[in-house]
Design an enzyme around this catalytic site. Structure first.
Site, PDB file in Angstrom:
ATOM      1  N   ILE A  90       0.518  -0.852   0.102  1.00 48.18           N
ATOM      2  CA  ILE A  90      -0.177  -0.027  -0.094  1.00 48.18           C
ATOM      3  C   ILE A  90       1.101   1.030   0.063  1.00 48.18           C
ATOM      4  CG2 ILE A  90       0.750  -0.181   2.613  1.00 48.18           C
ATOM      5  CD1 ILE A  90      -2.645   0.517   2.408  1.00 48.18           C
ATOM      6  N   SER A  91       0.251   2.203  -0.740  1.00 47.40           N
ATOM      7  CA  SER A  91       1.534   3.038  -0.451  1.00 47.40           C
ATOM      8  C   SER A  91       1.739   3.588   0.579  1.00 47.40           C
ATOM      9  CB  SER A  91       0.986   4.068  -2.124  1.00 47.40           C
ATOM     10  OG  SER A  91       0.937   3.147  -3.190  1.00 47.40           O
ATOM     11  N   GLN A  92       2.852   5.097  -0.205  1.00 45.72           N
ATOM     12  CA  GLN A  92       2.613   5.898   1.623  1.00 45.72           C
ATOM     13  C   GLN A  92       1.953   7.310   1.144  1.00 45.72           C
ATOM     14  OE1 GLN A  92       6.228   7.842   0.391  1.00 45.72           O
ATOM     15  NE2 GLN A  92       6.598   9.584   2.651  1.00 45.72           N
TER      16      GLN A  92
END
Ligand code: SAH
Length: 231
Positions: free
Chosen positions: A81-83
């Site tokens: 999951i992206s930052q």
């Protein structure tokens, strides 16, 4: 048990979930303040969506306590999951409007789709790894009626629902898939990380002008999981 003890104990049992929920809300507000606003994200709808969506419910249980940290997290199957800042950045850059139709490639946890669904009327999202897509679909459908999840190779886009006002790609492609450019509306914007897993990747903004002309602009260096192909 002493009568004196029962009341405080009962009170604790009743308020514990509230305290727990509140602490995530505090973390979320702090995340928006220190990681997102502080780095220049100003779009009101994007900030509001980042404040509303419970990111901790989109990560595996073992990662929950890190959900509001300033970094990507593993979500299984070698994916991430992206930052939070990157999610906000990619949302703001497409200039999301309620009456838009948006396509996301790489549903993953479903978090970016949830952020988009808070703002935009019609969200279409494609995931290539079935168990991830199925899990995200369950979470998203429980919360939203404007998100549609498909398990497929996102390289080909989602023809039946094209054209899209915006396309958000969350896996790094070696080149910009032509079918996605095709499915972008005139006046539309696509944000996509481009580059191989072993080289520097860049977040690119692709714009299709009203006359159909395509322009691309490199915005910043990034690191995303690779864009896979079904074969
Ligand atoms: N937007 C996601 C980020 C997940 S990481 C989130 O908010 O959690 C990128 C995802 O893209 C991974 O789940 C990966 O399986 C998926 N992916 C990679 N190549 C793809 C392709 N060709 N089509 C659809 N999804 C793809």
């Amino acid at each position: 048990m002493k009568k004196k003890l029962i009341f405080p104990l009962l009170l604790l049992v009743c308020i514990a979930p509230e305290v727990w929920a509140d602490s995530f809300e505090r973390d979320r507000n702090a995340m928006v303040r220190s990681q997102i606003r502080a780095r220049g994200i100003r779009d009101h709808a994007t900030l509001e969506a980042m404040r509303s969506v419970p990111r901790h419910l989109y990560v595996p249980a073992a990662q929950m306590r890190f959900a509001y940290h300033d970094r990507p997290l593993p979500i299984g199957y070698g994916q991430t999951i992206s930052q939070p800042y990157i999610v906000a950045y990619m949302t703001e850059i497409i200039r999301p409007k309620p009456d838009h139709k948006v396509l996301e490639i790489g549903t993953g946890s479903g978090y970016q789709a949830a952020i988009l669904a808070e703002i935009i009327d019609q969200v279409y999202t494609i995931e290539i790894i079935r168990p991830l897509g199925d899990q995200a679909r369950r979470k998203l459908e429980a919360q939203y009626n404007n998100v549609h999840v498909k398990i497929a190779d996102g390289y080909y886009g989602w023809e039946e629902h094209a054209p899209f006002d915006a396309i958000v790609v969350t896996a790094a492609a070696e080149y910009i898939p032509p079918p996605l450019v095709e499915q972008l509306k005139a006046g539309g914007r696509m944000i996509i990380p481009v580059g191989s897993p072993f080289q520097m990747q860049h977040l690119m903004l692709v714009e299709k002008k009203e006359d159909g002309e395509i322009t691309t602009r490199s915005l910043m260096p990034v690191r995303f999981v690779p864009f896979d192909r079904a074969d």
